[in-house]
Design a protein around this motif. Sequence first.
Motif, PDB file in Angstrom:
ATOM      1  N   LEU A   8       0.831  -1.192   0.000  1.00 37.54           N
ATOM      2  CA  LEU A   8       0.000   0.000   0.000  1.00 37.54           C
ATOM      3  C   LEU A   8       0.862   1.238   0.000  1.00 37.54           C
ATOM      4  N   TRP A   9       0.200   2.384   0.148  1.00 35.43           N
ATOM      5  CA  TRP A   9       0.903   3.666   0.177  1.00 35.43           C
ATOM      6  C   TRP A   9       0.274   4.514   1.271  1.00 35.43           C
ATOM      7  N   ALA A  10       1.081   5.098   2.156  1.00 37.25           N
ATOM      8  CA  ALA A  10       0.576   5.962   3.229  1.00 37.25           C
ATOM      9  C   ALA A  10       1.476   7.170   3.359  1.00 37.25           C
ATOM     10  N   ALA A  11       1.289   7.976   4.366  1.00 42.37           N
ATOM     11  CA  ALA A  11       2.098   9.184   4.563  1.00 42.37           C
ATOM     12  C   ALA A  11       3.448   8.848   5.162  1.00 42.37           C
ATOM     13  N   THR A  12       4.497   9.538   4.742  1.00 45.73           N
ATOM     14  CA  THR A  12       5.830   9.310   5.276  1.00 45.73           C
ATOM     15  C   THR A  12       5.910   9.853   6.692  1.00 45.73           C
ATOM     16  N   ALA A  13       6.521   9.097   7.584  1.00 41.16           N
ATOM     17  CA  ALA A  13       6.650   9.534   8.977  1.00 41.16           C
ATOM     18  C   ALA A  13       8.098   9.464   9.410  1.00 41.16           C
ATOM     19  N   ALA A  14       8.539  10.436  10.180  1.00 39.13           N
ATOM     20  CA  ALA A  14       9.920  10.468  10.655  1.00 39.13           C
ATOM     21  C   ALA A  14      10.053   9.857  12.030  1.00 39.13           C
ATOM     22  N   GLN A  15       8.948   9.665  12.734  1.00 32.57           N
ATOM     23  CA  GLN A  15       9.015   9.138  14.090  1.00 32.57           C
ATOM     24  C   GLN A  15       8.504   7.707  14.121  1.00 32.57           C
ATOM     25  N   ALA A  16       8.574   7.100  15.309  1.00 39.21           N
ATOM     26  CA  ALA A  16       8.062   5.745  15.475  1.00 39.21           C
ATOM     27  C   ALA A  16       6.570   5.747  15.149  1.00 39.21           C
ATOM     28  N   GLU A  17       6.129   4.715  14.502  1.00 40.85           N
ATOM     29  CA  GLU A  17       4.761   4.667  13.995  1.00 40.85           C
ATOM     30  C   GLU A  17       4.281   3.227  14.006  1.00 40.85           C
ATOM     31  N   THR A  18       2.986   3.037  14.258  1.00 38.02           N
ATOM     32  CA  THR A  18       2.388   1.717  14.176  1.00 38.02           C
ATOM     33  C   THR A  18       1.104   1.808  13.378  1.00 38.02           C
ATOM     34  N   CYS A  19       0.926   0.886  12.445  1.00 31.81           N
ATOM     35  CA  CYS A  19      -0.300   0.810  11.658  1.00 31.81           C
ATOM     36  C   CYS A  19      -0.813  -0.616  11.689  1.00 31.81           C
ATOM     37  N   GLN A  20      -2.119  -0.746  11.510  1.00 31.32           N
ATOM     38  CA  GLN A  20      -2.749  -2.054  11.529  1.00 31.32           C
ATOM     39  C   GLN A  20      -3.687  -2.181  10.342  1.00 31.32           C
ATOM     40  N   LEU A  21      -3.672  -3.359   9.714  1.00 35.18           N
ATOM     41  CA  LEU A  21      -4.570  -3.667   8.606  1.00 35.18           C
ATOM     42  C   LEU A  21      -5.691  -4.544   9.145  1.00 35.18           C
ATOM     43  N   ILE A  22      -6.933  -4.056   9.059  1.00 36.57           N
ATOM     44  CA  ILE A  22      -8.107  -4.801   9.513  1.00 36.57           C
ATOM     45  C   ILE A  22      -9.039  -4.913   8.320  1.00 36.57           C
ATOM     46  N   GLY A  23      -9.101  -6.091   7.740  1.00 43.83           N
ATOM     47  CA  GLY A  23      -9.868  -6.253   6.505  1.00 43.83           C
ATOM     48  C   GLY A  23      -9.246  -5.403   5.426  1.00 43.83           C
ATOM     49  N   ASN A  24     -10.006  -4.466   4.862  1.00 48.55           N
ATOM     50  CA  ASN A  24      -9.450  -3.577   3.845  1.00 48.55           C
ATOM     51  C   ASN A  24      -9.188  -2.173   4.406  1.00 48.55           C
ATOM     52  N   GLN A  25      -9.237  -2.017   5.734  1.00 53.70           N
ATOM     53  CA  GLN A  25      -9.003  -0.736   6.391  1.00 53.70           C
ATOM     54  C   GLN A  25      -7.601  -0.686   6.980  1.00 53.70           C
ATOM     55  N   ILE A  26      -6.911   0.448   6.831  1.00 52.10           N
ATOM     56  CA  ILE A  26      -5.596   0.663   7.434  1.00 52.10           C
ATOM     57  C   ILE A  26      -5.759   1.754   8.480  1.00 52.10           C
ATOM     58  N   LEU A  27      -5.335   1.478   9.704  1.00 51.69           N
ATOM     59  CA  LEU A  27      -5.457   2.431  10.805  1.00 51.69           C
ATOM     60  C   LEU A  27      -4.092   2.633  11.433  1.00 51.69           C
ATOM     61  N   CYS A  28      -3.636   3.885  11.503  1.00 57.89           N
ATOM     62  CA  CYS A  28      -2.329   4.200  12.084  1.00 57.89           C
ATOM     63  C   CYS A  28      -2.518   5.020  13.347  1.00 57.89           C
ATOM     64  N   ASP A  29      -1.569   4.889  14.301  1.00 57.96           N
ATOM     65  CA  ASP A  29      -1.712   5.574  15.575  1.00 57.96           C
ATOM     66  C   ASP A  29      -1.506   7.085  15.483  1.00 57.96           C
ATOM     67  N   ASP A  30      -1.121   7.605  14.315  1.00 54.55           N
ATOM     68  CA  ASP A  30      -1.021   9.060  14.142  1.00 54.55           C
ATOM     69  C   ASP A  30      -2.310   9.647  13.560  1.00 54.55           C
ATOM     70  N   GLY A  31      -3.364   8.807  13.420  1.00 49.28           N
ATOM     71  CA  GLY A  31      -4.633   9.276  12.885  1.00 49.28           C
ATOM     72  C   GLY A  31      -4.796   9.044  11.401  1.00 49.28           C
ATOM     73  N   THR A  32      -3.731   8.612  10.717  1.00 50.70           N
ATOM     74  CA  THR A  32      -3.822   8.295   9.298  1.00 50.70           C
ATOM     75  C   THR A  32      -4.664   7.035   9.126  1.00 50.70           C
ATOM     76  N   SER A  33      -5.542   7.048   8.135  1.00 48.19           N
ATOM     77  CA  SER A  33      -6.321   5.857   7.844  1.00 48.19           C
ATOM     78  C   SER A  33      -6.535   5.764   6.339  1.00 48.19           C
ATOM     79  N   GLY A  34      -6.845   4.561   5.904  1.00 49.48           N
ATOM     80  CA  GLY A  34      -7.064   4.356   4.483  1.00 49.48           C
ATOM     81  C   GLY A  34      -7.927   3.139   4.242  1.00 49.48           C
ATOM     82  N   GLN A  35      -8.314   2.986   2.990  1.00 54.25           N
ATOM     83  CA  GLN A  35      -9.124   1.852   2.586  1.00 54.25           C
ATOM     84  C   GLN A  35      -8.586   1.296   1.283  1.00 54.25           C
ATOM     85  N   ARG A  36      -8.446  -0.004   1.240  1.00 56.40           N
ATOM     86  CA  ARG A  36      -7.978  -0.665   0.033  1.00 56.40           C
ATOM     87  C   ARG A  36      -9.168  -1.263  -0.699  1.00 56.40           C
ATOM     88  N   ILE A  37      -9.328  -0.881  -1.971  1.00 56.09           N
ATOM     89  CA  ILE A  37     -10.402  -1.406  -2.812  1.00 56.09           C
ATOM     90  C   ILE A  37      -9.755  -1.936  -4.078  1.00 56.09           C
TER      91      ILE A  37
END
Length: 107
Positions: free
Chosen positions: A11-40
């Motif tokens: 996938l493609w998300a926003a570049t981050a310079a600090q520690a970051e965690t993201c999770q893929l749940i089904g087709n949803q991407i949720l990151c602890d910095d508030g970034t989210s996305g959907q894969r279709i």
Amino acid sequence: MRHVLAIAFGLWAATAAQAETCQLIGNQILCDDGTSGQRIGTNTYWNDGSSSQQIGRFTYNNDGTSSQQIGNHTYYSDGTSAHTIGNTTYFSDGRTCRRMGNRVACD
């Protein structure tokens, strides 16, 4: 995070310079910095309005950037690259990301 998720989830998300965690749940991407996305299908749509499309080993982004995956290496149009060994991805800018199931954590 863009480079990170390209490697981890294809996938493609926003570049981050600090520690970051993201999770893929089904087709949803949720990151602890508030970034989210959907894969279709082969497209990914992000809450900041950006998007990407994956065609074979290439990823094309709506901002004009792209990447190409060759084996366990990924080459980005900005000149950076990444090398994945197992669940760990090492970026040419010194960042490291680890995939643990459906989660990605980066230093």
